[in-house]
Design an enzyme around this catalytic site. Structure first.
Site, short mmCIF file in Angstrom:
data_model
loop_
_atom_site.label_atom_id
_atom_site.label_comp_id
_atom_site.label_asym_id
_atom_site.label_seq_id
_atom_site.Cartn_x
_atom_site.Cartn_y
_atom_site.Cartn_z
N ASP A 46 0.83 -1.21 0.00
CA ASP A 46 0.00 0.00 0.00
C ASP A 46 0.86 1.26 0.00
O ASP A 46 2.06 1.22 0.28
CB ASP A 46 -0.91 -0.03 1.24
CG ASP A 46 -2.24 0.65 1.00
OD1 ASP A 46 -2.33 1.50 0.09
OD2 ASP A 46 -3.20 0.34 1.73
N ASP B 214 -10.76 1.95 -3.21
CA ASP B 214 -11.33 1.69 -1.88
C ASP B 214 -12.85 1.74 -1.93
O ASP B 214 -13.51 1.34 -0.98
CB ASP B 214 -10.83 2.75 -0.88
CG ASP B 214 -9.46 2.40 -0.35
OD1 ASP B 214 -9.01 1.26 -0.55
OD2 ASP B 214 -8.83 3.28 0.26
C1 GLA Z 1 -5.79 1.87 2.24
C2 GLA Z 1 -6.17 0.72 1.32
C3 GLA Z 1 -7.21 -0.14 1.99
C4 GLA Z 1 -6.68 -0.64 3.32
C5 GLA Z 1 -6.22 0.52 4.17
C6 GLA Z 1 -5.53 0.05 5.43
O1 GLA Z 1 -6.83 2.75 2.39
O2 GLA Z 1 -6.60 1.19 0.09
O3 GLA Z 1 -7.59 -1.21 1.17
O4 GLA Z 1 -5.62 -1.54 3.09
O5 GLA Z 1 -5.34 1.37 3.48
O6 GLA Z 1 -5.10 1.10 6.21
#
Ligand code: GLA
Length: 725
Positions: free
Chosen positions: A463, A531
């Protein structure tokens, strides 16, 4: 094939030709040799005379005027061309920023060096050289063709062949000029939660520039775009994850110029004698239709970008705990989720954020990549427990970041991106790490390789949850090289880690899909699309994503809410598929639905992940009715999802169409049995009829049993096609 003759350089991909002529620019007093772009489009026969394309001719002579000049189409321009248009390269020498580049020769080469990822499985490459009569610097442009693609790749390098230091103020990757009075441009833009949504812009005067400036390719504008100029439809992309810029410019002399590459924003890259700067590789292709561009981009990504280990490997059905638990979980809870998931046929458990350091919310711990044993009950034990269920185990990390409240920051505050004496701006309570610092790169590579091996991970979600602003590295004397050097460092880390763990499947993520590009895809076969997991919003996000990237690359999960479980499946099934909720809370009835969905997905996984993808009809951004199809190479099998955005069937029966089937084949069409639909549907029809407008599916779309639970839902049905004759 690439042919170099006295007069021409002809660069042929499988289906396209780019023809350049060595010409003297007689419109200036200098009589410099330059390269005229005679033709780019469908492949042409070899010939010894392409004069028919206006070789050696300026279309218009405007020697005494103040306007655009010169106007002969070409592939390389610089700041001394007096055109006032978008230029390919800008180099400064002793503070002088005018360049007079002349063409200095073409040669076939065996390859080239780049600190950045470049396309795999190269065919032939030609190097074109240009020398600046002002500074003495050299720019080499490299064009590469591939044995199985219409795509051509191009990039360049500035070599300091001058007698003192030079500064590169701009260096693009691709320039193409056309004679036309307009360009219809399709870009994929958005924001967090609405990435890569399709926009159409007609450029008739001036420029359309899309770009990113904050250190990631960004959700704002993806580097993939298409442009229709005259009868040609072209697709473009960049193998790069940092700041990029794509420009389509139209001038009054009926000229269209397309320039793509890394952004020259905040760039002043110093080169001492003998040093060089290499630009990212751009790719481009010309076809008749958008659908063909998409097919070319998918094929190119799979055959020339994604690691061959994963390019055609079936991707596991996963469950991720993020939306189910957020930070509140224990190892036991994760194992409970895994057990329920395994019983439904789900193949991999992914443990998301919160397993490391002292991370119980998003304010702490980034950088401390060691097990929070109290919480996980022992990461290795947990991973082994998951594997004992017959599942794979995946782990979330966010390696390019650091929390101020972390052991790493306390030990090494200098690892963070921060300007001396200036309090850096936190976003999501975190700072970026300085990947231009080799010590930081070593720390990340060594720590993560150790972690991944110790735990025995099968999958990593990598990420990156904030963009850059306090851009500074204590290791650089010239901060105007930062954005580029960040990725030289970041890619070197990715190379080390993926080489050390070649069997680990990586999924790139950046607050959802904020770094969905071919640079990341080179190292990470999958990318979390967004997301935003709401099925309706996903329609446009996924359609935009799939216009340029293959479905096997696109992480797509069924979430817990908003729409019928069957609708959520129909939408997510076109990606690298999974579930993202607390399955321990699912009812027996829901578990039964999930079991059936997983079985269907696994049965047709190859077709769904690697079949030829086609959008049905108009974009969902424009039409109430649409969907997608995946079709096997021999067209003997296909799957379609048809959606009706507005539930207008209360008023009339919607009419549909399919696409891409073998017109002369008889197909048996079976609607996938959905738990929320009473009716079944099965019929036979020829491909020609199925691909006609106006298909009537009766009241098959009429009602869904879970309508009361999900009143705002849209309708979707999935169909399986099997060729009978
Ligand atoms: C980001 C990612 C999510 C999740 C969060 C965790 O927002 O896109 O899918 O992994 O971080 O903090």
């Amino acid at each position: 094939m690439i042919k170099i003759t006295e007069r021409y350089i002809k660069i042929d991909s499988v289906g396209n030709s780019l023809i350049l002529a060595k010409s003297i620019d007689e419109t200036t007093s200098a009589n410099n040799e330059f390269l005229q772009l005679l033709y780019y489009g469908k492949k042409l026969n070899d010939h010894d005379d392409y004069g028919i394309f206006g070789e050696g001719r300026a279309d218009h002579y405007n020697g005494t005027s103040n306007d655009e000049y010169p106007i002969v189409p070409t592939v390389f321009t610089s700041s001394g061309d007096n055109s006032g248009r978008e230029q390919y390269a800008r180099i400064s020498y002793d503070g002088i920023f005018t360049n007079h580049f002349v063409f200095a020769g073409a040669e076939r080469v065996d390859g080239f060096d780049s600190p950045l990822p470049t396309a795999r499985n190269k065919g032939e490459t030609v190097k074109l050289s240009f020398v600046d009569k002002v500074s003495g610097a050299t720019v080499n442009q490299y064009y590469t063709v591939f044995s199985d693609s219409d795509v051509i790749a191009v990039h360049s390098e500035v070599v300091n062949t001058a007698d003192k230091e030079i500064f590169v103020l701009g260096l693009a990757s691709l320039q193409l000029d056309f004679s036309a009075d307009r360009a219809e441009v399709v870009t994929f833009d958005g924001r967090w939660g609405a990435e890569r949504c399709r926009h159409e812009t007609e450029v008739v005067a001036g420029k359309l520039s899309i770009e990113s400036r904050n250190g990631v390719s960004s959700p704002m504008h993806n580097p993939f775009f298409m442009a229709k100029v005259g009868s040609k439809t072209m697709g473009f992309n960049l193998i790069y994850s940092g700041n990029h810029r794509e420009t389509v410019e139209v001038t009054a002399y009926k000229r269209v110029r397309i320039v793509t590459g890394m952004n020259d924003y905040a760039l002043s890259y110093r080169l001492d004698k003998g040093e060089k700067l290499v630009s990212p590789e751009a790719i481009f292709v010309c076809k008749d239709t958008e659908a063909e561009i998409t097919a070319q981009m998918h094929g190119f990504a799979l055959n020339h970008i994604v690691s061959p280990v994963f390019a055609y490997k079936e991707r596991p059905v996963l469950i991720n705990n993020w939306e189910g638990t957020y930070f509140t979980f224990t190892g036991e809870k994760i194992l409970d989720i895994a057990k329920k998931a395994a019983a439904c046929g789900i193949e991999m458990m992914v443990l998301d954020d919160g397993w490391f350091g002292k991370r119980d919310d998003d304010k702490t711990g980034l950088g401390d990549w060691f097990d929070n044993e109290k919480k996980t009950g022992g990461l290795k034990k947990l991973a082994d427990g998951v594997k004992a269920l017959g599942m794979k185990f995946g782990l979330w990390v966010e390696p390019e970041m650091i929390s101020k409240n972390s052991d790493l920051y306390r030990a090494h505050p200098e690892y963070a991106q921060a300007i001396p004496g200036v309090e850096p701006t936190e976003r999501r309570w975190q700072l970026c790490l300085d990947m231009a610092n080799p010590k930081v790169c070593d720390y990340i590579a060594e720590t993560l390789i150790r972690l991944f091996k110790e735990v025995g991970v099968d999958y990593v979600k990598w990420d990156n949850n904030r963009s850059m602003c306090d851009v500074y590295s204590s290791t650089l004397s010239n901060q105007s090289e930062y954005f580029y050097r960040y990725y030289v460092g970041q890619y070197s880390v990715l190379r080390r880690i993926t080489e050390a763990c070649p069997e680990v499947l990586f999924e790139s993520c950046a607050s959802g899909g904020s770094r969905y590009d071919l640079g990341m895809m080179y190292f990470m076969a999958q990318n979390w699309a967004s997301d935003n997991t709401y099925a309706f919003d996903r329609l446009s996000i996924q359609e935009g994503t799939l216009a340029g990237y293959p479905q096997s690359s696109m992480g797509a999960h069924v979430n817990a809410h908003g729409y019928s479980l069957e609708t959520r499946f129909n939408v997510a099934a076109i990606g690298a598929f999974g579930y993202e909720f607390d399955i321990t809370k699912s009812t027996d009835e829901e578990l039964e639905v999930i079991k059936n969905q997983v079985a269907f997905y696994k049965q047709h996984r190859k077709l769904l992940q690697y079949g030829n993808y086609l959008r049905i009809g108009e974009s969902v951004t424009k039409s109430d009715i649409g969907g997608w199809m995946v079709i096997s190479d021999d067209k003997s099998e296909a799957i379609a999802v048809l959606i009706e955005k507005e539930r207008t069937h209360m008023l009339y029966h919607p009419r549909f169409t399919f696409t891409g089937l073998d017109e002369n084949a008889l197909y048996k069409v079976t609607a996938r049995k959905q738990a929320n639909v009473e009716k079944t549907l099965e019929f036979t029809a020829y491909g020609d009829a199925l691909c006609s407008d106006g298909l009537y599916l009766g009241n098959f779309y009429h009602t869904e049993k879970d309508k009361k639970q999900y009143p705002n839902t849209f309708s979707s049905r999935m169909f399986y096609f099997k060729k009978l004759n």
